[in-house]
Structures are given as structure tokens and as C-alpha cells.
Design a protein around this motif. Structure first.
Motif, mmCIF file in Angstrom:
data_model
loop_
_atom_site.group_PDB
_atom_site.id
_atom_site.type_symbol
_atom_site.label_atom_id
_atom_site.label_comp_id
_atom_site.label_asym_id
_atom_site.label_seq_id
_atom_site.Cartn_x
_atom_site.Cartn_y
_atom_site.Cartn_z
ATOM 1 N N THR A 1 0.817 -1.222 0.000
ATOM 2 C CA THR A 1 0.000 0.000 0.000
ATOM 3 C C THR A 1 0.849 1.269 0.000
ATOM 4 O OG1 THR A 1 -0.176 -0.011 2.408
ATOM 5 C CG2 THR A 1 -1.916 -1.159 1.170
ATOM 6 N N PHE A 2 2.121 1.151 -0.353
ATOM 7 C CA PHE A 2 3.014 2.301 -0.325
ATOM 8 C C PHE A 2 2.521 3.417 -1.241
ATOM 9 C CE2 PHE A 2 6.660 4.717 -1.878
ATOM 10 C CZ PHE A 2 7.178 5.171 -0.678
ATOM 11 N N ASP A 3 2.455 4.615 -0.701
ATOM 12 C CA ASP A 3 2.078 5.841 -1.418
ATOM 13 C C ASP A 3 0.639 5.837 -1.927
ATOM 14 O OD1 ASP A 3 3.911 7.810 -1.102
ATOM 15 O OD2 ASP A 3 4.823 7.631 -3.081
ATOM 16 N N ASP B 1 -2.197 3.684 -13.623
ATOM 17 C CA ASP B 1 -1.284 2.748 -14.276
ATOM 18 C C ASP B 1 0.029 3.447 -14.637
ATOM 19 O OD1 ASP B 1 -0.772 0.085 -15.452
ATOM 20 O OD2 ASP B 1 -0.737 1.209 -17.345
ATOM 21 N N GLU B 2 -0.046 4.680 -15.099
ATOM 22 C CA GLU B 2 1.163 5.437 -15.434
ATOM 23 C C GLU B 2 2.012 5.692 -14.194
ATOM 24 O OE1 GLU B 2 -0.365 8.877 -17.462
ATOM 25 O OE2 GLU B 2 -0.676 7.759 -19.332
ATOM 26 N N LYS B 3 1.367 6.052 -13.090
ATOM 27 C CA LYS B 3 2.109 6.250 -11.831
ATOM 28 C C LYS B 3 2.781 4.947 -11.403
ATOM 29 C CE LYS B 3 -0.842 9.856 -9.846
ATOM 30 N NZ LYS B 3 -0.017 10.980 -9.568
ATOM 31 N N TYR B 4 2.047 3.837 -11.545
ATOM 32 C CA TYR B 4 2.596 2.525 -11.193
ATOM 33 C C TYR B 4 3.816 2.212 -12.057
ATOM 34 C CZ TYR B 4 3.066 -2.547 -11.340
ATOM 35 O OH TYR B 4 3.570 -3.810 -11.335
ATOM 36 N N PHE C 1 4.629 3.886 -6.848
ATOM 37 C CA PHE C 1 4.141 3.055 -5.753
ATOM 38 C C PHE C 1 5.190 2.043 -5.280
ATOM 39 C CE2 PHE C 1 0.265 4.266 -8.153
ATOM 40 C CZ PHE C 1 -0.336 5.035 -7.167
ATOM 41 N N ASP C 2 6.441 2.219 -5.714
ATOM 42 C CA ASP C 2 7.517 1.310 -5.313
ATOM 43 C C ASP C 2 8.008 1.684 -3.911
ATOM 44 O OD1 ASP C 2 7.291 0.178 -7.800
ATOM 45 O OD2 ASP C 2 9.167 0.999 -8.581
ATOM 46 N N SER C 3 7.832 0.793 -2.994
ATOM 47 C CA SER C 3 8.279 1.020 -1.631
ATOM 48 C C SER C 3 9.811 1.059 -1.584
ATOM 49 C CB SER C 3 7.772 -0.108 -0.725
ATOM 50 O OG SER C 3 8.325 0.015 0.562
ATOM 51 N N PRO C 4 10.379 1.937 -0.743
ATOM 52 C CA PRO C 4 11.838 1.929 -0.590
ATOM 53 C C PRO C 4 12.322 0.696 0.175
ATOM 54 C CG PRO C 4 10.853 3.502 0.916
ATOM 55 C CD PRO C 4 9.736 2.977 0.049
ATOM 56 N N LYS C 5 11.400 0.004 0.819
ATOM 57 C CA LYS C 5 11.753 -1.217 1.551
ATOM 58 C C LYS C 5 11.456 -2.431 0.678
ATOM 59 C CE LYS C 5 10.682 0.755 6.054
ATOM 60 N NZ LYS C 5 9.813 0.638 7.244
ATOM 61 N N SER C 6 12.222 -3.462 0.904
ATOM 62 C CA SER C 6 12.015 -4.723 0.195
ATOM 63 C C SER C 6 11.415 -5.744 1.156
ATOM 64 C CB SER C 6 13.345 -5.271 -0.337
ATOM 65 O OG SER C 6 13.889 -4.381 -1.290
ATOM 66 N N PRO C 7 10.674 -6.713 0.611
ATOM 67 C CA PRO C 7 10.121 -7.744 1.497
ATOM 68 C C PRO C 7 11.240 -8.589 2.103
ATOM 69 C CG PRO C 7 9.688 -8.266 -0.808
ATOM 70 C CD PRO C 7 10.316 -6.920 -0.784
ATOM 71 N N PHE C 8 10.989 -9.078 3.303
ATOM 72 C CA PHE C 8 12.000 -9.857 4.035
ATOM 73 C C PHE C 8 12.543 -11.020 3.228
ATOM 74 C CE2 PHE C 8 8.029 -12.033 4.769
ATOM 75 C CZ PHE C 8 8.355 -13.375 4.743
ATOM 76 N N TYR C 9 11.753 -11.599 2.345
ATOM 77 C CA TYR C 9 12.206 -12.770 1.609
ATOM 78 C C TYR C 9 13.220 -12.429 0.520
ATOM 79 C CZ TYR C 9 8.178 -11.335 -1.232
ATOM 80 O OH TYR C 9 7.260 -10.616 -1.950
ATOM 81 N N TYR C 10 13.486 -11.140 0.277
ATOM 82 C CA TYR C 10 14.560 -10.723 -0.626
ATOM 83 C C TYR C 10 15.913 -10.701 0.065
ATOM 84 C CZ TYR C 10 11.794 -9.063 -4.658
ATOM 85 O OH TYR C 10 11.016 -8.964 -5.774
ATOM 86 N N ASP C 11 15.903 -10.731 1.374
ATOM 87 C CA ASP C 11 17.129 -10.655 2.157
ATOM 88 C C ASP C 11 17.880 -11.983 2.073
ATOM 89 O OD1 ASP C 11 19.177 -10.244 3.953
ATOM 90 O OD2 ASP C 11 17.862 -9.714 5.646
ATOM 91 N N GLU C 12 18.999 -11.975 1.377
ATOM 92 C CA GLU C 12 19.786 -13.197 1.197
ATOM 93 C C GLU C 12 20.474 -13.633 2.485
ATOM 94 O OE1 GLU C 12 22.413 -12.248 -2.030
ATOM 95 O OE2 GLU C 12 20.770 -12.151 -3.485
#
Length: 113
Positions: free
Chosen positions: A14-16, A92-95, A100-111
Motif C-alpha cells: 500500500t506504499f504511497d 497505471d502510469e504512476k505505477y 508506488f515502489d516502496s523503498p523497503k524490500s520484502p523480508f524474503y529478498y534478504d539473502e
């Protein structure tokens, strides 16, 4: 730059959203909306019960591939075929611009987890 990770997936999803007018309405095809609804319901039905996925093979079987009548194809179709026409062009253009890209990544991206 250090990448920040979060377990709060709702925060990412739900970012932004304040950029979206809460009073704006869209008209959608009911059959397409029901396809998306039942896709989400199927994911909930599978994942709400841990006995449904006792091992990785169970999850792989549920997801299948985009070429099989399984979970991933349902999700792909919902996003790319059904919902595409539901989202107004200006959103759609904003997307697509990354608004709407969060500066945080989901935990499952953390190697390193």
C-alpha cells in the motif's frame, strides 16, 4: 546504500496510496472481478491451513506454472489480463513510473536471513 527489509507486507503493498483519490470510482467487468476474487479466495483456502503445504512439493504443486491450470496461472491471469483493464490510465502510469515502489524490500529478498 543499504537495502532495508521489512516483514510488513501490507506496508509494501500500500506504499504511497495517498496519491490515490479515495473518492475515485471505477467500473469493472463483473466476470473479471469475480475471477480475481476467486483467485484470491483460492490462495487463502490453500495457505490458511498449514496441513495443505507440509513440504515444498505441496507448494510447487499448488503453484504449478503459467502454462498449467494451477495457482500461478490464476494469479498471472488475474494481474495481467483481468485487472489491467480495471486500473485507470493515470494510476497505471504512476505505477509504471515507480510511484508506488516502496523503498523497503520484502523480508524474503534478504539473502542473509
Amino acid at each position: 546504500m543499504t537495502r532495508e527489509f521489512t516483514e510488513n507486507l501490507e506496508e509494501i503493498a500500500t506504499f504511497d496510496f495517498e496519491k490515490i483519490d479515495p473518492d475515485e470510482k471505477v467500473e469493472v467487468n463483473l466476470k473479471d472481478l469475480m475471477y480475481v476474487f476467486f483467485t484470491l479466495q483460492e490462495y487463502q483456502r490453500f495457505f490458511h491451513q498449514p496441513l495443505h503445504y507440509q513440504n515444498m512439493k505441496d507448494i510447487e504443486r499448488f503453484l504449478g506454472s503459467v502454462n498449467e491450470p494451477a495457482g500461478f496461472k490464476l494469479l498471472y491471469t488475474s494481474i495481467h489480463e483481468k485487472m489491467g483493464d480495471m486500473i485507470p490510465k493515470h494510476i497505471d502510469e504512476k505505477y509504471r513510473d515507480g510511484d508506488f515502489d516502496s523503498p523497503k524490500s520484502p523480508f524474503y529478498y534478504d539473502e542473509n536471513r
